[in-house]
Design a protein around this motif. Structure first.
Motif, mmCIF file in Angstrom:
data_model
loop_
_atom_site.group_PDB
_atom_site.id
_atom_site.type_symbol
_atom_site.label_atom_id
_atom_site.label_comp_id
_atom_site.label_asym_id
_atom_site.label_seq_id
_atom_site.Cartn_x
_atom_site.Cartn_y
_atom_site.Cartn_z
ATOM 1 N N PHE A 6 27.598 4.771 35.574
ATOM 2 C CA PHE A 6 27.835 3.334 35.496
ATOM 3 C C PHE A 6 27.449 2.830 34.115
ATOM 4 N N ARG A 37 32.195 2.125 42.703
ATOM 5 C CA ARG A 37 30.884 2.784 42.637
ATOM 6 C C ARG A 37 30.483 3.321 44.011
ATOM 7 N N LEU A 41 29.883 7.216 44.884
ATOM 8 C CA LEU A 41 28.618 7.652 45.479
ATOM 9 C C LEU A 41 28.876 8.388 46.790
ATOM 10 N N SER A 86 21.987 5.864 36.353
ATOM 11 C CA SER A 86 23.246 5.413 36.932
ATOM 12 C C SER A 86 23.245 5.568 38.453
ATOM 13 N N ASP A 90 23.839 2.839 41.478
ATOM 14 C CA ASP A 90 24.760 3.037 42.599
ATOM 15 C C ASP A 90 24.048 2.953 43.947
ATOM 16 N N TYR A 94 24.651 0.216 46.959
ATOM 17 C CA TYR A 94 24.795 0.544 48.383
ATOM 18 C C TYR A 94 23.772 -0.223 49.217
ATOM 19 N N CYS A 140 18.665 -2.716 42.240
ATOM 20 C CA CYS A 140 18.964 -1.592 41.335
ATOM 21 C C CYS A 140 17.716 -1.209 40.534
#
Length: 173
Positions: A6, A37, A41, A86, A90, A94, A140
């Motif tokens: 990402f 993304r 994943l 990254s 991701d 989620y 994140c």
């Protein structure tokens, strides 16, 4: 591993240091990339037999998968590698989407409070929020911090993210 890292599209600077226009563009790019993304994943963790189905079990399995795949940065072992950083984004996407699907009051927002470490970052918060009185979860960044705790030799709490998701959803009700 067939995985594209990402990128926010802000070269050489953090979102906090980006101009407001660059940060808005990065935020729009972030929102536009969510489905891609998540699909990327799902493919990656699917190779290990994991299924992302928005359940607490999938959150716990993904957390353990992340811990077993953390890599240090080659030049600075106190940091996560580019790929691991990254992956943290991701996983955060989620986990954030799990929260949003469980509570319609939650949404991704770009945090506007310049006094906050979350300034100009994407967070999970109430759809309509006054940041002076509201709250946000930089999920994140939390995933990345969890990874850093692990590589520093600390044992972060297991099932941390499923508990966090439950608490955020409860707070939104």
């Amino acid at each position: 591993m067939d995985y594209l890292p990402f990128t926010y599209g802000v070269r050489g600077r953090s979102l906090r240091e980006a101009s407001p226009e660059e940060a808005r563009t990065a935020y729009r790019n972030f929102l536009a990339s969510i489905d891609d993304r998540l699909a990327q994943l799902a493919r990656l963790v699917g190779e290990s037999g994991l299924r992302l189905d928005l359940t607490d079990a999938s959150v716990d399995d993904l957390e353990q998968w992340f811990v077993s795949n953390i890599e240090r940065h080659l030049d600075d072992p106190r940091k996560l590698s580019r790929i691991t950083n990254s992956l943290a984004i991701d996983l955060g996407i989620y986990f954030g989407e799990v929260m949003i699907r469980r509570s319609p009051a939650l949404a991704w927002l770009q945090w506007p409070d310049s006094a906050s470490p979350m300034f100009q970052r994407q967070v999970i918060s109430f759809s309509e929020v006054d940041t002076r009185d509201g709250w946000g979860v930089d999920i994140c960044m939390l995933v990345a911090s969890y990874g850093l705790q692990y590589i520093d030799g600390n044992n972060p709490e297991k099932r941390f993210f499923s508990r966090l998701i439950r608490e955020v959803v409860e707070a939104a009700e």
